[in-house]
Design a protein around this motif. Structure first.
Motif, PDB file in Angstrom:
ATOM      1  N   THR A   1     -26.852   4.196 -41.280  1.00 18.11           N
ATOM      2  CA  THR A   1     -27.795   3.081 -41.162  1.00 18.11           C
ATOM      3  C   THR A   1     -28.700   3.204 -39.932  1.00 18.11           C
ATOM      4  OG1 THR A   1     -26.067   1.827 -40.018  1.00 18.11           O
ATOM      5  CG2 THR A   1     -26.305   1.455 -42.396  1.00 18.11           C
TER       6      THR A   1
ATOM      7  N   ARG B   1     -31.168   2.587 -48.050  1.00 22.81           N
ATOM      8  CA  ARG B   1     -31.945   1.348 -48.065  1.00 22.81           C
ATOM      9  C   ARG B   1     -33.429   1.616 -47.788  1.00 22.81           C
ATOM     10  NH1 ARG B   1     -28.239   0.223 -50.495  1.00 22.81           N
ATOM     11  NH2 ARG B   1     -26.787  -1.511 -50.276  1.00 22.81           N
TER      12      ARG B   1
ATOM     13  N   GLN C   1     -33.648  -6.117 -48.333  1.00 23.23           N
ATOM     14  CA  GLN C   1     -32.788  -5.107 -47.714  1.00 23.23           C
ATOM     15  C   GLN C   1     -33.249  -3.675 -48.018  1.00 23.23           C
ATOM     16  OE1 GLN C   1     -30.257  -6.036 -45.614  1.00 23.23           O
ATOM     17  NE2 GLN C   1     -31.164  -8.059 -45.987  1.00 23.23           N
TER      18      GLN C   1
END
Length: 257
Positions: free
Chosen positions: A2, A41, A68
C-alpha cells in the motif's frame, strides 16, 4: 503493498498500479477483478487501449468502494481538439463521475500543445478530474506547459527499466515536483541477467519482483500488467526491501549495456 506517493494537489497515489495495455474485453475485466481482489487500488488504462468499459465494470463489480480505487486514463494526441468530449466518453465508459488522473498520452502537435493542457486544467477546475498529468514528455516539454499556464503536470508516465535508468532525468522530475510513473519495466528487461537472478535468490523472490521493487526504491510508480492470477499476485507482493548494494547493482545494468 500500500505504499503511496503524495501528488502536488495532496492526493495519495498508490505506487503499485495495475496496467491494462493490450488487455481486451473479458481478459481486461477478469484481470482487473483479480487485481482488485489481490489488493491493487490503482488501475491504469487509456482511450487507446479500448478497454475502459471493461475496466469500469470490473471496478463496479469488485465491491471495492470507488473512492478507494485510483483510476487513470489517457487522451490520445489525435483527440486533442475534442479533449472534453473524449473525457466525457471515458467517464461514461468507466462508469464514474471523475478521474483520479488524466494524462496526455504523448505530446500533441505544436498548435494543440498548450491548449490541450489548458483543457486539462479546466477539467480539473470543473471537478471532472482530480489530477492532470502527461505521458512520454521531456522535462523541457513539461516546462513549456508550466510556463504557459502556471500549473505543472502532477505526473509524467514514461518508459523505465534498469537498462533505461537515468538518474539525471529522475532528478529533473524531482526538482520540478513531478512524480515519475515507469512503464514497460519488465518488458524491457532481461530477467535472466545474473545480477537480477542473484539478488532474487538472496531475497527468496523472482527476478521480476526484484525489478519492480527496484523501481519503488527509486520512488518510481510501477504499472505491471498480466492476465495470469499468479503473476498479478507476485507483482503485488513487494513487501521486501533491497539493500543499497542491491539497488546500485541494478542501477549499473544501464551503464553496462
Amino acid at each position: 503493498m500500500t505504499q503511496t506517493v503524495k501528488l502536488a494537489g495532496g492526493d495519495a497515489l498508490p505506487m503499485v498500479g495495475f496496467g491494462t495495455w493490450q488487455l481486451k474485453s473479458k481478459t481486461a475485466y477478469e484481470s482487473v477483478r483479480a487485481a482488485l481482489d489481490v489488493g491493487y487500488r490503482h488501475i491504469d488504462t487509456a482511450t487507446l487501449y479500448k478497454n475502459e468499459a471493461d475496466v469500469g465494470r470490473a471496478v463496479k463489480d469488485s465491491g471495492v468502494d470507488r473512492e478507494q480505487v485510483f483510476i487513470t486514463t489517457k487522451l490520445r494526441p489525435q483527440d486533442a481538439r475534442n479533449a472534453r468530449r473524449t473525457l466525457e466518453s471515458s467517464l461514461r465508459l468507466l462508469g464514474t463521475d471523475y478521474l483520479d488522473l488524466w494524462l496526455i498520452h504523448w505530446p500533441t502537435g505544436q498548435n494543440e500543445f498548450v491548449p490541450t493542457w489548458e483543457e486539462f486544467l479546466r477539467a480539473q477546475d470543473d471537478g471532472l478530474i482530480r489530477n492532470a498529468g502527461v505521458s512520454n514528455y521531456s522535462p523541457a516539454e513539461i516546462d513549456r506547459l508550466t510556463e504557459a499556464t502556471g500549473r505543472q503536470p502532477a505526473v509524467n508516465q514514461i518508459p523505465w527499466s534498469p537498462a533505461q535508468h537515468d538518474p539525471d532525468l529522475l532528478a529533473e522530475h524531482r526538482r520540478r515536483g513531478v512524480v515519475v510513473e515507469g512503464y514497460s519495466g519488465l518488458k524491457n528487461t532481461d530477467l535472466r541477467h545474473p545480477v537480477l537472478t542473484g539478488i532474487a535468490r538472496r531475497h527468496g523472490v523472482t527476478a521480476a519482483q526484484v525489478v519492480l521493487r527496484w523501481h519503488l526504491e527509486h520512488d518510481i510508480v510501477i504499472l505491471p500488467r498480466s492476465s495470469r492470477r499468479e503473476r498479478i499476485e507476485s507483482n503485488f507482493a513487494l513487501d521486501f526491501r533491497l539493500t543499497d548494494e542491491d539497488v546500485a547493482a541494478v542501477d549499473s545494468l544501464g551503464r553496462s549495456g
